[in-house]
Motif scaffolding. Structure first.
Motif, PDB file in Angstrom:
ATOM      1  N   PRO A  22      16.524 -13.626   1.909  1.00  0.00           N
ATOM      2  CA  PRO A  22      17.062 -13.736   0.607  1.00  0.00           C
ATOM      3  C   PRO A  22      17.345 -12.447  -0.122  1.00  0.00           C
ATOM      4  O   PRO A  22      16.772 -11.496   0.331  1.00  0.00           O
ATOM      5  CB  PRO A  22      15.558 -14.430  -0.207  1.00  0.00           C
ATOM      6  CG  PRO A  22      14.929 -14.973   1.139  1.00  0.00           C
ATOM      7  CD  PRO A  22      15.169 -14.317   2.387  1.00  0.00           C
ATOM      8  N   TRP A  24      16.876 -12.367  -3.507  1.00  0.00           N
ATOM      9  CA  TRP A  24      15.963 -12.213  -4.754  1.00  0.00           C
ATOM     10  C   TRP A  24      14.821 -13.429  -4.403  1.00  0.00           C
ATOM     11  O   TRP A  24      15.257 -14.547  -4.267  1.00  0.00           O
ATOM     12  CB  TRP A  24      16.814 -12.635  -6.078  1.00  0.00           C
ATOM     13  CG  TRP A  24      15.383 -12.304  -7.337  1.00  0.00           C
ATOM     14  CD1 TRP A  24      15.213 -10.970  -7.622  1.00  0.00           C
ATOM     15  CD2 TRP A  24      14.383 -13.307  -7.671  1.00  0.00           C
ATOM     16  NE1 TRP A  24      14.047 -11.488  -8.556  1.00  0.00           N
ATOM     17  CE2 TRP A  24      13.780 -12.715  -8.614  1.00  0.00           C
ATOM     18  CE3 TRP A  24      14.525 -14.745  -7.421  1.00  0.00           C
ATOM     19  CZ2 TRP A  24      12.685 -13.395  -9.301  1.00  0.00           C
ATOM     20  CZ3 TRP A  24      13.244 -15.450  -8.157  1.00  0.00           C
ATOM     21  CH2 TRP A  24      12.523 -14.610  -9.020  1.00  0.00           C
ATOM     22  N   PRO A  25      13.726 -12.947  -4.218  1.00  0.00           N
ATOM     23  CA  PRO A  25      13.155 -11.616  -4.292  1.00  0.00           C
ATOM     24  C   PRO A  25      13.860 -10.587  -3.370  1.00  0.00           C
ATOM     25  O   PRO A  25      14.068 -11.148  -2.168  1.00  0.00           O
ATOM     26  CB  PRO A  25      11.652 -11.696  -4.433  1.00  0.00           C
ATOM     27  CG  PRO A  25      11.491 -12.936  -3.848  1.00  0.00           C
ATOM     28  CD  PRO A  25      12.397 -13.881  -4.001  1.00  0.00           C
ATOM     29  N   ASP A  26      13.825  -9.524  -3.425  1.00  0.00           N
ATOM     30  CA  ASP A  26      14.101  -8.631  -2.473  1.00  0.00           C
ATOM     31  C   ASP A  26      13.164  -8.473  -1.401  1.00  0.00           C
ATOM     32  O   ASP A  26      11.941  -8.381  -1.649  1.00  0.00           O
ATOM     33  CB  ASP A  26      14.248  -7.154  -2.869  1.00  0.00           C
ATOM     34  CG  ASP A  26      14.996  -6.012  -2.020  1.00  0.00           C
ATOM     35  OD1 ASP A  26      15.243  -6.576  -0.738  1.00  0.00           O
ATOM     36  OD2 ASP A  26      14.834  -4.927  -2.468  1.00  0.00           O
ATOM     37  N   MET A  27      13.569  -9.127  -0.240  1.00  0.00           N
ATOM     38  CA  MET A  27      12.738  -9.162   0.932  1.00  0.00           C
ATOM     39  C   MET A  27      13.061  -7.955   1.948  1.00  0.00           C
ATOM     40  O   MET A  27      12.500  -8.045   3.017  1.00  0.00           O
ATOM     41  CB  MET A  27      13.126 -10.541   1.784  1.00  0.00           C
ATOM     42  CG  MET A  27      12.793 -11.610   0.784  1.00  0.00           C
ATOM     43  SD  MET A  27      10.892 -11.762   0.145  1.00  0.00           S
ATOM     44  CE  MET A  27      10.263 -12.716   1.564  1.00  0.00           C
ATOM     45  N   VAL A  28      13.479  -7.262   1.663  1.00  0.00           N
ATOM     46  CA  VAL A  28      13.761  -5.826   2.368  1.00  0.00           C
ATOM     47  C   VAL A  28      12.906  -4.780   1.858  1.00  0.00           C
ATOM     48  O   VAL A  28      12.879  -4.524   0.634  1.00  0.00           O
ATOM     49  CB  VAL A  28      15.344  -5.388   2.401  1.00  0.00           C
ATOM     50  CG1 VAL A  28      15.308  -4.275   3.371  1.00  0.00           C
ATOM     51  CG2 VAL A  28      16.115  -6.582   3.242  1.00  0.00           C
TER      52      VAL A  28
ATOM     53  N   LYS B  32       5.005  -7.372 -10.267  1.00  0.00           N
ATOM     54  CA  LYS B  32       5.626  -8.148  -9.414  1.00  0.00           C
ATOM     55  C   LYS B  32       5.332  -9.743  -9.086  1.00  0.00           C
ATOM     56  O   LYS B  32       6.201 -10.493  -9.102  1.00  0.00           O
ATOM     57  CB  LYS B  32       5.582  -7.315  -8.004  1.00  0.00           C
ATOM     58  CG  LYS B  32       6.252  -8.005  -6.769  1.00  0.00           C
ATOM     59  CD  LYS B  32       7.788  -7.673  -6.726  1.00  0.00           C
ATOM     60  CE  LYS B  32       8.701  -8.369  -5.838  1.00  0.00           C
ATOM     61  NZ  LYS B  32       9.936  -8.145  -5.909  1.00  0.00           N
ATOM     62  N   LEU B  36       7.520 -13.138  -9.520  1.00  0.00           N
ATOM     63  CA  LEU B  36       7.434 -14.259  -8.384  1.00  0.00           C
ATOM     64  C   LEU B  36       7.100 -15.440  -9.069  1.00  0.00           C
ATOM     65  O   LEU B  36       7.115 -16.701  -8.385  1.00  0.00           O
ATOM     66  CB  LEU B  36       6.514 -13.960  -7.236  1.00  0.00           C
ATOM     67  CG  LEU B  36       6.826 -12.423  -6.518  1.00  0.00           C
ATOM     68  CD1 LEU B  36       6.047 -12.417  -5.218  1.00  0.00           C
ATOM     69  CD2 LEU B  36       8.277 -12.667  -6.007  1.00  0.00           C
ATOM     70  N   TRP B  43      13.636 -21.191  -2.453  1.00  0.00           N
ATOM     71  CA  TRP B  43      13.736 -19.755  -2.599  1.00  0.00           C
ATOM     72  C   TRP B  43      14.517 -19.112  -1.499  1.00  0.00           C
ATOM     73  O   TRP B  43      15.544 -18.335  -1.627  1.00  0.00           O
ATOM     74  CB  TRP B  43      12.700 -19.084  -3.307  1.00  0.00           C
ATOM     75  CG  TRP B  43      11.678 -18.932  -2.531  1.00  0.00           C
ATOM     76  CD1 TRP B  43      10.430 -19.758  -2.349  1.00  0.00           C
ATOM     77  CD2 TRP B  43      11.536 -18.006  -1.434  1.00  0.00           C
ATOM     78  NE1 TRP B  43       9.655 -19.330  -1.402  1.00  0.00           N
ATOM     79  CE2 TRP B  43      10.075 -18.356  -0.835  1.00  0.00           C
ATOM     80  CE3 TRP B  43      11.927 -16.905  -0.949  1.00  0.00           C
ATOM     81  CZ2 TRP B  43       9.427 -17.520   0.234  1.00  0.00           C
ATOM     82  CZ3 TRP B  43      11.324 -15.835  -0.188  1.00  0.00           C
ATOM     83  CH2 TRP B  43      10.276 -16.271   0.665  1.00  0.00           C
ATOM     84  N   PHE B  77       5.466  -9.552  -1.404  1.00  0.00           N
ATOM     85  CA  PHE B  77       6.403 -10.664  -1.177  1.00  0.00           C
ATOM     86  C   PHE B  77       5.640 -12.182  -1.211  1.00  0.00           C
ATOM     87  O   PHE B  77       4.629 -12.401  -0.947  1.00  0.00           O
ATOM     88  CB  PHE B  77       7.011 -10.407   0.196  1.00  0.00           C
ATOM     89  CG  PHE B  77       7.584  -9.085   0.456  1.00  0.00           C
ATOM     90  CD1 PHE B  77       8.663  -9.006  -0.056  1.00  0.00           C
ATOM     91  CD2 PHE B  77       7.027  -8.258   1.267  1.00  0.00           C
ATOM     92  CE1 PHE B  77       9.385  -7.470   0.353  1.00  0.00           C
ATOM     93  CE2 PHE B  77       7.543  -6.799   1.510  1.00  0.00           C
ATOM     94  CZ  PHE B  77       8.662  -6.592   0.796  1.00  0.00           C
TER      95      PHE B  77
END
Lengths: 138, 151
Positions: A22, A24-28, B32, B36, B43, B77
């Motif tokens: 993805p 968003w959110p930034d998964m890198v 953050k 989320l 997503w 994350f």
């Protein structure tokens, strides 16, 4: 590893398996230990309540005349991470099985099947190559 | 804990504000987490669940319990099962903490220098987790960062 699932040996160990990342959110993330950007291990987590990780099989995708971009055609800002079938079969424990499971949206859809520890997911994240970087939202 | 203000919906926590006196690492992590809360289901395009209220609140609690002003800022994350994950990959340490609630998380730790490597679930006793965050924090001191660069 689920006993009733047969590993599809027509998927060669050298074949690429592709997983969307993805935007968003930034998964890198930046991995300072490896001094490189890579996808988080969260990108390699099974669907909730299952031991199945959806992937796109690279070889039939490319042989059909399409490109990596087609694997993210429905999510054009997503990135794409690439592993090999051999890596998930032989380099992580417990070993994973691969199956083809074409869907309406992805004719080259497959599954990486098996229990995945956090260490296994991290190993996949570290080994994966970002063949397409996600396009981050402003 | 009066610095925390929780605005809850029937689905999950919608926003958490943190007093500016809290360390930057906690404020950034919670910032953050607030982002989320806006995540919809699916997503990740693979049917991933939006972060659950339990996971979001557990992550806030864990940050407040374990982080101090010298702790490196974690990557935060969502996980497709609705959990939240804190990650550090720096200073020769790989640490991942997947939080399900304030009573349950799973951590994966690797010290690239010593080779120590484990994965385990935590419930109420966070002693081992506190140790690894302390080690991470200790390595983040200027004199130790210099040692790491020169190693």
């Amino acid at each position: 590893m689920p006993e009733d699932i047969q590993d599809d040996i027509s998927i060669d160990d050298t074949d690429g398996i592709l997983r969307r990342v993805p935007n968003w959110p930034d998964m890198v993330k930046f991995d300072a230990n490896l001094n490189t950007y890579r996808a988080t291990s969260a990108c390699f987590s099974d669907k909730a309540g299952s031991k199945e990780l959806s992937i796109t099989l690279e070889r039939p995708l490319l042989e059909s005349g399409q490109t990596h971009q087609h694997a993210i055609v429905h999510e054009p800002k997503f990135g794409l991470a690439r592993l090999t079938a051999g890596f998930v079969r032989h380099q992580i424990q417990p070993a994973q099985k691969l199956v083809r499971e074409p869907t309406e949206k992805d004719a080259f859809h497959g599954l990486v099947v098996g229990e995945k520890s956090k260490q296994a997911k991290k190993a996949m994240a570290k080994a994966a190559v970002l063949v397409i970087r996600p396009t981050l939202s402003p | 804990m009066s610095a925390l203000r929780l605005v809850e919906t029937d689905i999950r926590s919608e926003a958490v504000s943190v007093d500016a006196r809290y360390p930057q690492v906690i404020r950034q992590a919670i910032g953050k987490l607030n982002e989320l809360t806006q995540l919809p289901d699916n997503w990740d395009s693979y049917g991933g669940r939006a972060p659950t209220k339990d996971a979001l609140m557990g992550a806030v609690q864990l940050a407040m319990d374990l982080f101090d002003e010298r702790t490196p800022i974690p990557d935060v994350f969502p996980v497709p099962n609705g959990n939240i994950q804190f990650e550090w990959a720096c200073l020769g340490l790989d640490i991942e903490i997947e939080i399900e609630s304030n009573r349950k998380c799973i951590a994966c730790f690797e010290d690239l220098e010593s080779g120590e490597n484990w994965e385990r679930a935590f419930t109420f006793d966070l002693t081992e987790l506190r140790k690894v965050i302390s080690e991470l924090t200790a390595r983040n001191q200027p004199q130790n960062r210099l040692r790491a660069v020169n190693a």
